[in-house]
Design an enzyme around this catalytic site. Structure first.
Site, short mmCIF file in Angstrom:
data_model
loop_
_atom_site.label_atom_id
_atom_site.label_comp_id
_atom_site.label_asym_id
_atom_site.label_seq_id
_atom_site.Cartn_x
_atom_site.Cartn_y
_atom_site.Cartn_z
N ASP A 10 0.86 -1.18 0.00
CA ASP A 10 0.00 0.00 0.00
C ASP A 10 0.90 1.24 0.00
O ASP A 10 1.79 1.35 0.83
CB ASP A 10 -0.88 -0.04 1.25
N ASP A 104 -3.78 2.72 -5.21
CA ASP A 104 -2.52 2.68 -4.44
C ASP A 104 -2.35 1.40 -3.63
O ASP A 104 -1.61 1.35 -2.68
CB ASP A 104 -2.45 3.90 -3.51
N GLU A 105 -3.04 0.34 -4.02
CA GLU A 105 -3.02 -0.88 -3.21
C GLU A 105 -2.85 -2.11 -4.10
O GLU A 105 -3.49 -2.18 -5.15
CB GLU A 105 -4.38 -1.04 -2.53
#
Lengths: 412, 373
Positions: A10, A104-105
């Site tokens: 993350d 974003d993961e």
């Protein structure tokens, strides 16, 4: 040795990190990203800002009260997408199987790699490489399933890494607050707290039938997850199932003409996206949130189409049916779903050649000069007004492509 | 009421009439046949309120009467009996029916014949005679292009235009259109009406081959009479769109290709197209036609190249492959021509060589592809 090894990565306060990377002078300052008006919400905030008690999804007004000196940026979705793409590219070059869960993961399935590389060492090396080559802080955790890994990443932040060894997952989860479990939001956390369930240990010890009675199917899933059981696979690629656009007004409004114009511009924008991705949609949904936060949606199944004219007609129809409370409106939204790859089937009687050529030309101009480069004249004035984008949650990726969900309107 | 009849002959007649019985009728009595005996003649009627069939046959009888008989039980019974005389005796007071075969007796409950909807009045204005072969051919070529969109009622049927010595059949669903013209029909009227799709497919099934069919029509109904049978249908009461206005006349790019080759090629290519949209792209160049399709969801794609004659500007155009397949499979000539204008405008399919007395035109709308600038 892991039977199943899932690595979760993350990017820490992703939007803020990108802004800092592009402008080093922002580093170390309390920074907020999101709509700047009174009704905007915080899309992302720096760790410095979090010290003041600010968190993402908090109304901007409250955030400003907590930290009046914070810098507020509107955000640049294109830049974020570009960095996200770079990270994805690097990971896809290394990982055997990965899922991009949001902008974003990432989840990486490293099952079977233990013997040769050592999963954790492999992950640490990848993380180092990402930090070195892209320059964004990233946290990771390795464990036996998605839930434990994701919670682990939360514990590893900021900019850290963590390994939860096989057999220790339950001990790792037990002391943590229930609010750390993905899927437990504010409302459910309150309800659980009220029931006396504050830690995952207690949650895992409750009879699952009790949870099922209280929360339905979700209850059973939560209990399983609290017991470190989560068989959800890492899905390498999930296509956007819908595209949507919402807008919160800077002031609640009853101005139906303005609302219709906004619906028009949303349809134009989404229609363009639809055609650019060579898709057709078959379900149109309109959403209204009234001033008292009561939210209503209405949807309609239509024959596959990507023609603005048809889409707009259905959106207007749905809006007219949905808007019946004669109350101030806070938010409106449009969603196209039931997507399928294909091109619009031209109609012999309803579509003229001029219409089709116009549609093509408009798309061509938008492609060349940006989505807002051309549009209906009714919406020219509106662009000068202040309006804000609500911040949708980061984790709903499976349902909605993060690019659309987090689309931040930019001036042209 | 009592009569006896050959089981096989009765089955033939009720199967003919059975086509008009709907699957989920609004009234329970519409699941029945109406049987009426008068003298030596048995009249069988069926209806779904839109289409009605009346057919007559000779039976042995000495008692007149009428009853409504449940269609499904009757058809199933007759189908399971070998050819033999069967006797029907009906108690007209209770409407109970007893069928006697050489194997035994079968009892079923009928309904009051007085409640059966009456057959449309056969007072008509005009009459025209036409060979059943023409109707078979016309229905086969036009039925597939009708629409099922109830919002545009006119397009759910087939438009029949009588123009003195010509008869024109038209069907369209706004994405494709078929226009089929027959010359040399003797008629002294000029009129037009829209036949419901269901009636047309029923006629296609029950019309005997190569027989003169008498078609008569009033403002609201059309009647087809053949042999001892009469079919009546309510016409679609809607205005047919002006189809002649949308058929382009100036498509300068003409592609001529072998129909069977193109059809077989499209059938293979369509397997690799998206199952929902069935879209295939055609790249036309001088002497060659390239057909491609892809399904991004499954990473399937296919390409084939065919020899063709092409006069015009090379272009790319995309169509729903299913439409093309349907059109090509109802055409009969070896070679066909496809006339194109621009990638956003309709393509016209015609037989390459003219068939005397017939004129077939099929129109297909392309799908909108973004043109590279």
């Amino acid at each position: 040795m892991y039977d199943r090894a899932i690595l979760h990565m993350d990017l820490d306060s992703f939007f803020v990190s990108v802004e800092c990377l592009r402008n080093a002078s922002l580093k170390g300052k309390p920074l907020l990203i999101g709509g700047s008006g009174d009704r905007g919400v915080v899309a992302s905030c720096s760790y410095e800002a979090r010290r003041f008690g600010i968190h993402s999804a908090m109304p901007m007004k409250m955030a400003r009260r907590l930290c009046p000196d914070a810098l507020i940026l509107r955000g640049d979705m294109d830049a974020y997408s570009e960095y996200s793409r770079q990270v994805t590219e690097l990971i896809s070059g290394e990982a055997p199987c990965f899922e991009k869960a949001s902008i974003d993961e990432f989840y990486l399935d490293l099952s079977g790699m233990d013997r040769y590389f050592g999963c954790y060492q492999w992950g640490v090396d990848l993380r180092k490489r990402l930090i070195r080559e892209i320059g964004l802080p990233i946290s990771m955790a390795l464990s036996v399933n998605k839930t434990v890994s994701k919670i682990g990443t939360g514990e590893a932040k900021p900019n850290g890494s963590k390994e939860i060894l096989k057999g220790t997952e339950k001990d790792f989860l037990a002391p943590l607050s229930t609010s750390k479990m993905p899927g437990i939001g504010e409302a459910m956390y309150k309800k659980l707290s009220f029931m006396g369930v504050r830690t995952l240990r207690v949650l895992s010890e409750i009879p699952p039938r009790l949870l099922e009675r209280e929360f339905g199917k979700t209850g059973r899933v939560l209990w399983e997850r609290a017991n470190a059981f989560d068989p959800t696979p890492v899905q390498p690629y999930s296509e956007a199932k819908s595209i949507s656009h919402e807008q919160t007004f800077s002031q609640d409004t009853l101005d139906l003409r303005r609302i219709r114009n906004i619906l028009l511009s949303m349809v134009e924008k989404l229609g363009f996206d639809l055609r650019q991705s060579k898709k057709l949609c078959s379900v149109v949904t309109v959403k209204i949130r009234y001033a008292d936060f009561n939210t209503y949606t209405r949807q309609l199944r239509i024959p596959y189409t990507a023609n603005d004219r048809i889409l707009l007609r259905h959106v207007y129809d749905l809006f007219d049916k949905l808007y019946e409370r004669r109350q101030m409106i806070r938010l409106i939204g449009v969603k196209f779903s039931g997507l399928v790859h294909g091109h619009y089937q031209i109609n012999l009687f309803d579509d003229t050649e001029e219409d089709m050529n116009l549609l093509n030309e408009l798309d061509h101009i938008r492609k060349r000069w940006g989505p807002h480069a051309i549009g209906r004249a009714v919406n020219v004035d509106r662009k000068k007004e202040e309006d804000h984008q609500t911040q949708p949650s980061k984790t709903q990726t499976a349902v909605t492509d993060p690019r659309w969900a987090k689309m931040v309107r930019r001036w042209w | 009421m009592k009569f006896s009849v050959s089981s096989a002959e009765l089955l033939k007649q009720i199967q003919l009439a059975g086509g008009a019985i709907g699957t989920n009728p609004v009234l329970p009595i519409l699941e029945d046949f109406l049987f009426q005996v008068k003298g030596k003649i048995l009249t069988i009627q069926s209806t779904d309120l839109e289409t009605s069939v009346k057919t007559e046959m000779e039976v042995k009888s000495d008692q007149n009467g009428a009853v409504a008989i449940p269609a499904k039980i009757l058809i199933d019974t007759l189908k399971s009996l070998p050819e033999q005389p069967v006797t029907f005796s009906v108690d007209t007071a209770t409407n109970s029916i007893e069928i006697t075969s050489s194997y035994g007796r079968y009892r079923l409950a009928g309904e009051n014949p007085g409640e059966y909807p009456s057959f449309p009045s056969t007072v008509t204005q005009d009459t025209v005679k036409i060979n059943s072969g023409i109707l078979h051919d016309a229905f086969q070529k036009t039925l597939f292009a009708t629409s099922s969109d109830e919002l545009r009622l006119a397009m759910t049927g087939i438009l029949v235009q009588l123009d003195f010595n010509k008869i024109i059949f038209v069907s369209t669903d706004a994405h494709k259109l078929v226009k089929y013209v027959f010359q040399g029909v003797s008629s002294d009227v000029a009129t037009q009406f829209i036949l419901p799709k269901k009636t047309c497919s029923l006629l296609n099934n029950i019309l005997p081959p190569d027989t003169e069919i008498e078609i008569s029509f009033s403002k609201s109904n059309a009647f087809f009479s053949f042999g001892h049978s009469l079919l009546a249908c309510r016409l679609v009461d809607a205005k047919y769109p002006d189809y002649n206005g949308v058929i382009p006349v100036d498509n300068p790019n003409v592609l001529t290709v072998n129909r069977t080759q193109l059809l077989q090629s499209l059938r293979r290519i369509a397997i690799y197209a998206n199952k929902t949209t069935n879209q295939v792209a055609l790249q036309v160049d001088e002497g060659s036609l390239t057909i491609t399709s892809q399904d991004l969801d499954f990473s399937n794609e296919a390409t084939e190249q065919l020899a063709c004659t092409f006069n015009g500007k090379p272009m790319s155009i995309a169509f729903n492959g299913k439409f093309l397949i349907e059109m090509l499979s109802v055409m009969s000539t070896d070679e066909i021509s496809i006339r194109l204008s621009t990638p956003n405008r309709a393509g016209i399919l015609t037989p390459a060589e003219e068939i005397k007395g017939q004129d077939l035109l099929m129109l297909i709308m392309p799908v909108l592809i973004n043109q590279g600038h």
